[in-house]
Design an enzyme around this catalytic site. Structure first.
Site, PDB file in Angstrom:
ATOM      1  CD  GLU A 136      -2.818  -1.069  -0.124  1.00 37.55           C
ATOM      2  OE1 GLU A 136      -3.191  -0.004  -0.628  1.00 37.55           O
ATOM      3  OE2 GLU A 136      -3.074  -2.182  -0.632  1.00 37.55           O
ATOM      4  CD1 TRP A 185      -1.378  -0.347  -3.891  1.00 38.60           C
ATOM      5  CD2 TRP A 185      -1.895   0.795  -5.753  1.00 38.60           C
ATOM      6  NE1 TRP A 185      -1.916  -1.228  -4.799  1.00 38.60           N
ATOM      7  CE2 TRP A 185      -2.246  -0.568  -5.949  1.00 38.60           C
ATOM      8  CE3 TRP A 185      -2.131   1.695  -6.785  1.00 38.60           C
ATOM      9  CZ2 TRP A 185      -2.811  -1.036  -7.138  1.00 38.60           C
ATOM     10  CZ3 TRP A 185      -2.697   1.232  -7.970  1.00 38.60           C
ATOM     11  CH2 TRP A 185      -3.033  -0.115  -8.138  1.00 38.60           C
ATOM     12  CD1 TRP A 201     -17.146  13.648 -17.930  1.00 35.42           C
ATOM     13  CD2 TRP A 201     -17.862  11.996 -16.606  1.00 35.42           C
ATOM     14  NE1 TRP A 201     -16.093  12.787 -17.740  1.00 35.42           N
ATOM     15  CE2 TRP A 201     -16.504  11.762 -16.920  1.00 35.42           C
ATOM     16  CE3 TRP A 201     -18.505  11.074 -15.793  1.00 35.42           C
ATOM     17  CZ2 TRP A 201     -15.790  10.664 -16.447  1.00 35.42           C
ATOM     18  CZ3 TRP A 201     -17.799   9.980 -15.314  1.00 35.42           C
ATOM     19  CH2 TRP A 201     -16.461   9.787 -15.648  1.00 35.42           C
ATOM     20  CG  ASN A 250      -8.775   2.030   0.112  1.00 36.06           C
ATOM     21  OD1 ASN A 250      -8.610   2.990  -0.628  1.00 36.06           O
ATOM     22  ND2 ASN A 250      -8.647   0.783  -0.296  1.00 36.06           N
ATOM     23  CD1 TRP A 276     -12.630  11.281 -13.999  1.00 30.53           C
ATOM     24  CD2 TRP A 276     -11.293  12.195 -12.465  1.00 30.53           C
ATOM     25  NE1 TRP A 276     -11.535  11.780 -14.655  1.00 30.53           N
ATOM     26  CE2 TRP A 276     -10.690  12.355 -13.734  1.00 30.53           C
ATOM     27  CE3 TRP A 276     -10.623  12.706 -11.354  1.00 30.53           C
ATOM     28  CZ2 TRP A 276      -9.458  12.998 -13.932  1.00 30.53           C
ATOM     29  CZ3 TRP A 276      -9.403  13.350 -11.542  1.00 30.53           C
ATOM     30  CH2 TRP A 276      -8.833  13.488 -12.817  1.00 30.53           C
ATOM     31  CD1 TRP A 306     -10.934  11.196  -6.048  1.00 29.20           C
ATOM     32  CD2 TRP A 306     -12.835  10.450  -6.976  1.00 29.20           C
ATOM     33  NE1 TRP A 306     -11.918  11.296  -5.099  1.00 29.20           N
ATOM     34  CE2 TRP A 306     -13.108  10.846  -5.649  1.00 29.20           C
ATOM     35  CE3 TRP A 306     -13.875   9.948  -7.742  1.00 29.20           C
ATOM     36  CZ2 TRP A 306     -14.382  10.749  -5.070  1.00 29.20           C
ATOM     37  CZ3 TRP A 306     -15.152   9.846  -7.184  1.00 29.20           C
ATOM     38  CH2 TRP A 306     -15.393  10.248  -5.859  1.00 29.20           C
TER      39      TRP A 306
HETATM   40  C1  LIG Z   1     -11.340   7.798  -4.560  1.00 32.62           C
HETATM   41  C2  LIG Z   1     -10.130   7.684  -3.650  1.00 32.62           C
HETATM   42  C3  LIG Z   1      -9.498   8.845  -3.182  1.00 32.62           C
HETATM   43  C4  LIG Z   1      -8.389   8.743  -2.347  1.00 32.62           C
HETATM   44  N1  LIG Z   1      -7.795   9.911  -1.901  1.00 32.62           N
HETATM   45  C5  LIG Z   1      -6.692   9.831  -1.120  1.00 32.62           C
HETATM   46  C6  LIG Z   1      -6.047  11.008  -0.650  1.00 32.62           C
HETATM   47  O1  LIG Z   1      -6.421  12.144  -0.979  1.00 32.62           O
HETATM   48  N2  LIG Z   1      -4.981  10.867   0.168  1.00 32.62           N
HETATM   49  C7  LIG Z   1      -4.502   9.642   0.541  1.00 32.62           C
HETATM   50  O2  LIG Z   1      -3.528   9.575   1.297  1.00 32.62           O
HETATM   51  N3  LIG Z   1      -5.069   8.516   0.086  1.00 32.62           N
HETATM   52  C8  LIG Z   1      -6.145   8.563  -0.727  1.00 32.62           C
HETATM   53  N4  LIG Z   1      -6.739   7.403  -1.163  1.00 32.62           N
HETATM   54  C9  LIG Z   1      -6.098   6.113  -0.870  1.00 32.62           C
HETATM   55  C10 LIG Z   1      -6.550   5.398   0.414  1.00 32.62           C
HETATM   56  O3  LIG Z   1      -7.934   5.360   0.495  1.00 32.62           O
HETATM   57  C11 LIG Z   1      -5.992   6.047   1.689  1.00 32.62           C
HETATM   58  O4  LIG Z   1      -4.614   6.263   1.554  1.00 32.62           O
HETATM   59  C12 LIG Z   1      -6.226   5.156   2.904  1.00 32.62           C
HETATM   60  O5  LIG Z   1      -7.583   4.883   3.056  1.00 32.62           O
HETATM   61  C13 LIG Z   1      -5.690   5.857   4.131  1.00 32.62           C
HETATM   62  O6  LIG Z   1      -5.960   5.110   5.282  1.00 32.62           O
HETATM   63  P1  LIG Z   1      -4.772   4.428   6.081  1.00 32.62           P
HETATM   64  O7  LIG Z   1      -3.696   5.402   6.346  1.00 32.62           O
HETATM   65  O8  LIG Z   1      -5.379   3.750   7.245  1.00 32.62           O
HETATM   66  O9  LIG Z   1      -4.250   3.367   5.021  1.00 32.62           O
HETATM   67  P2  LIG Z   1      -3.427   2.033   5.205  1.00 32.62           P
HETATM   68  O10 LIG Z   1      -4.227   0.948   4.620  1.00 32.62           O
HETATM   69  O11 LIG Z   1      -2.931   1.865   6.570  1.00 32.62           O
HETATM   70  O12 LIG Z   1      -2.205   2.269   4.201  1.00 32.62           O
HETATM   71  C14 LIG Z   1      -0.955   2.842   4.612  1.00 32.62           C
HETATM   72  C15 LIG Z   1      -0.609   4.023   3.733  1.00 32.62           C
HETATM   73  O13 LIG Z   1      -0.429   3.596   2.377  1.00 32.62           O
HETATM   74  C16 LIG Z   1      -0.900   4.630   1.502  1.00 32.62           C
HETATM   75  N5  LIG Z   1      -2.025   4.094   0.722  1.00 32.62           N
HETATM   76  C17 LIG Z   1      -2.912   3.144   1.095  1.00 32.62           C
HETATM   77  N6  LIG Z   1      -3.768   2.893   0.079  1.00 32.62           N
HETATM   78  C18 LIG Z   1      -3.415   3.702  -0.933  1.00 32.62           C
HETATM   79  C19 LIG Z   1      -3.908   3.917  -2.259  1.00 32.62           C
HETATM   80  N7  LIG Z   1      -4.949   3.216  -2.755  1.00 32.62           N
HETATM   81  N8  LIG Z   1      -3.313   4.840  -3.037  1.00 32.62           N
HETATM   82  C20 LIG Z   1      -2.248   5.539  -2.583  1.00 32.62           C
HETATM   83  N9  LIG Z   1      -1.731   5.378  -1.342  1.00 32.62           N
HETATM   84  C21 LIG Z   1      -2.300   4.479  -0.536  1.00 32.62           C
HETATM   85  C22 LIG Z   1      -1.393   5.780   2.372  1.00 32.62           C
HETATM   86  O14 LIG Z   1      -0.347   6.710   2.492  1.00 32.62           O
HETATM   87  C23 LIG Z   1      -1.694   5.082   3.696  1.00 32.62           C
HETATM   88  O15 LIG Z   1      -1.595   5.920   4.806  1.00 32.62           O
HETATM   89  C24 LIG Z   1      -7.872   7.473  -1.998  1.00 32.62           C
HETATM   90  C25 LIG Z   1      -8.510   6.324  -2.468  1.00 32.62           C
HETATM   91  C26 LIG Z   1      -9.629   6.425  -3.289  1.00 32.62           C
HETATM   92  C27 LIG Z   1     -10.288   5.177  -3.785  1.00 32.62           C
END
Ligand SMILES: Cc1cc2nc3c(=O)[nH]c(=O)nc-3n(C[C@H](O)[C@H](O)[C@H](O)COP(=O)(O)OP(=O)(O)OC[C@H]3O[C@@H](n4cnc5c(N)ncnc54)[C@H](O)[C@@H]3O)c2cc1C
Length: 475
Positions: free
Chosen positions: A274, A277, A305, A340, A358, A381
């Site tokens: 993650e 990502w 759209w 997420n 989006w 997005w």
């Molecule tokens: C539509 C949409 C918009 C999003 N907008 C953002 C945003 O503005 N900022 C943001 O930080 N994340 C965003 N995410 C990704 C993800 O949802 C969040 O990073 C995550 O939910 C944060 O929770 P956590 O720290 O507990 O994640 P954990 O599951 O604990 O993951 C650890 C870290 O990995 C990174 N990470 C995890 N999943 C993703 C992902 N899919 N893409 C990129 N990095 C990821 C984050 O930095 C996160 O803190 C988005 C996802 C979607 C589907």
């Protein structure tokens, strides 16, 4: 000989530990730590309401860590930095890199302007595990697909930098305090809407370290399975801390590796991927500067759209009549966060069932998320819309009822955020419109009065989305 003084410019690296720019500045002599509230940002990229709240608290935390020596400015960073270097006869300015296209352009200009004035700008990697230009495919081009990017690009590259110890000693130049205070930046809302957000978070370096320690003690052990269930505290919640650089990804990466070693473990691997990502999203915005605002897949430029301010508002306010969607949008509004899995569900509902662009969703998230981050938000997005690099195929329309029944089976999440539905039996919780009159009545729900009727029919709107997608396929 006088000890040299340098500027350390804090941006999205609001921490003292593992801060390469701060270390380099301190190695060079005395420092003046500065934060500049940049007024030259594109209008739609000014910090959103929740990130402003976070920034206020994070800057205060950093200022405490620097024993009150943070100097705060507001304006054009180039002018401010140049005038400070002149005023205090400073040769060197240190900062950690940002990767948003407008920051990259701005920072290049600042380096050039400093050079022209006989000064030096030194930049460092303080927020990524791998620099975007160090990871390339076999033909030297940037990756567009996550798995090869992460497995063949990142993991096959030299390992990330080990976190640096904080400077052994920070010596501050003895100058008058800047005229502005953090309060003068007016980052806090005038109306008190942030209580729910304040209860959910502890902005700052200490809050970030606590979050990581808790996660390593507990949720990491079930991460792979628990991370999909919004009612479970199954993820790290490090995202806003990582966005503001209160903790570096290197600190997170090595804390996990130190705690669990390199042995195969699906929870650890999934969590580290993650972070991968996050790297991928930054790789994309660095190599494709249009990515935050434009469809990566140009076919989507022809996508029909719909414009509907009423539907958009219902979605924003958590009043779509689809329980898991409404629960997610209300969680976002009250806590500055959304799980997420639910981000994917509400995103799919907006772009597919409602056919709303989006970029409308991205803008709302930008304003409401504490972790609002240009790279991760636009990548999330575009992934959901199907227009991105390595995106979910457009025809994959999340069914919010099935998603709710699978990931919130007992309905704890929906009941927490849609209390008006809490008496509905689980069988109908994710689809109240299917409940018979007696069930609705005994549960205290009159659809259209206590809880909205669904904004769209899920089956018909899904078919409409697929038809629209078929139209652009041949473009
Ligand atoms: C539509 C949409 C918009 C999003 N907008 C953002 C945003 O503005 N900022 C943001 O930080 N994340 C965003 N995410 C990704 C993800 O949802 C969040 O990073 C995550 O939910 C944060 O929770 P956590 O720290 O507990 O994640 P954990 O599951 O604990 O993951 C650890 C870290 O990995 C990174 N990470 C995890 N999943 C993703 C992902 N899919 N893409 C990129 N990095 C990821 C984050 O930095 C996160 O803190 C988005 C996802 C979607 C589907």
């Amino acid at each position: 000989m006088a000890v040299p003084v340098s500027l350390v410019w804090f941006r999205q690296d609001l921490r003292v530990k593992d801060n390469p720019a701060l270390n380099a500045g301190c190695d060079n002599g005395k420092i003046i730590p500065v934060y500049i509230h940049d007024t030259t940002l594109p209008k739609d990229r000014l910090p959103g309401s929740v990130t402003k709240w976070w920034l206020h608290h994070s800057l205060n935390s950093l200022n405490d860590r620097l024993n009150g020596h943070l100097h705060v400015f507001k304006g054009n960073p180039k002018d401010i930095l140049l005038s400070l270097t002149e005023k205090y006869d400073i040769e060197d300015v240190y900062w950690n890199r940002c990767y948003e296209p407008w920051h990259v352009t701005r920072d290049k200009q600042i380096k050039q302007a400093l050079k022209a004035a006989g000064k030096k700008g030194h930049s460092f990697n303080g927020s990524l595990l791998w620099e975007p230009w160090d990871v390339a495919n076999q033909s030297g081009a940037p990756y567009k697909v996550f798995t090869p990017f992460y497995r063949k690009g990142c993991l096959a590259s030299p390992p990330p930098r080990y976190p640096k110890a904080p400077p052994a000693r920070i010596t501050y130049a003895d100058i008058a305090k800047a005229e502005l205070t953090i309060d003068d930046l007016l980052l806090l809302p005038k109306i008190k809407w942030a209580e729910g957000i304040a209860k959910s978070w502890q902005p700052g370096e200490e809050g970030a370290a606590n979050r990581l320690a808790d996660f390593i003690d507990d949720a990491i052990h079930h991460y792979k399975t628990a991370r999909d269930f919004p009612a479970v505290a199954g993820t790290s919640k490090l995202s806003p801390h990582l966005h503001f650089g209160e903790i570096s990804p290197n600190q997170v990466w090595y804390a996990i590796k130190t705690a669990y070693g390199d042995s195969e473990n699906k929870d650890i691997d999934t969590f580290l991927s993650e972070l991968g990502w996050r790297e991928f999203a930054h790789h994309l915005i660095y190599h494709y500067p249009d990515f935050p605002d434009k469809n990566f897949n140009k076919k989507f430029d022809y996508f029909p759209w719909r414009k509907s301010s009423t539907d958009l508002k219902a979605w924003q306010q958590g009043k779509t009549g689809i329980p898991i969607v409404d629960a997610g949008m209300r969680e976002l509004w009250h806590t500055g966060y959304m799980h997420n899995r639910v981000r994917m569900i509400v995103g799919s509902f907006l772009v597919k069932n409602l056919l709303i662009d989006w970029r409308e969703g991205e803008a709302w998230f930008w304003d409401c998320l504490a972790d609002a981050d240009v790279a991760n938000n636009s990548a999330g997005w575009q992934w959901i819309a199907g227009s991105g690099a390595d995106a979910a195929p457009y025809f994959r329309v999340f069914n919010p009822v099935l998603q709710g029944e699978k990931f919130d089976k007992q309905g704890e999440y929906v009941r927490a955020w849609c209390p008006e539905l809490k008496k509905l039996p689980n069988k109908y919780l994710h689809k109240p419109w299917d409940a018979d009159d007696l069930t609705l009545r005994t549960s205290g729900v009159l659809l259209g009065r206590d809880y909205p009727n669904p904004l769209v029919n899920l089956k018909i709107s899904r078919e409409r989305a697929l038809a629209a997608f078929n139209d652009i396929k041949g473009k």
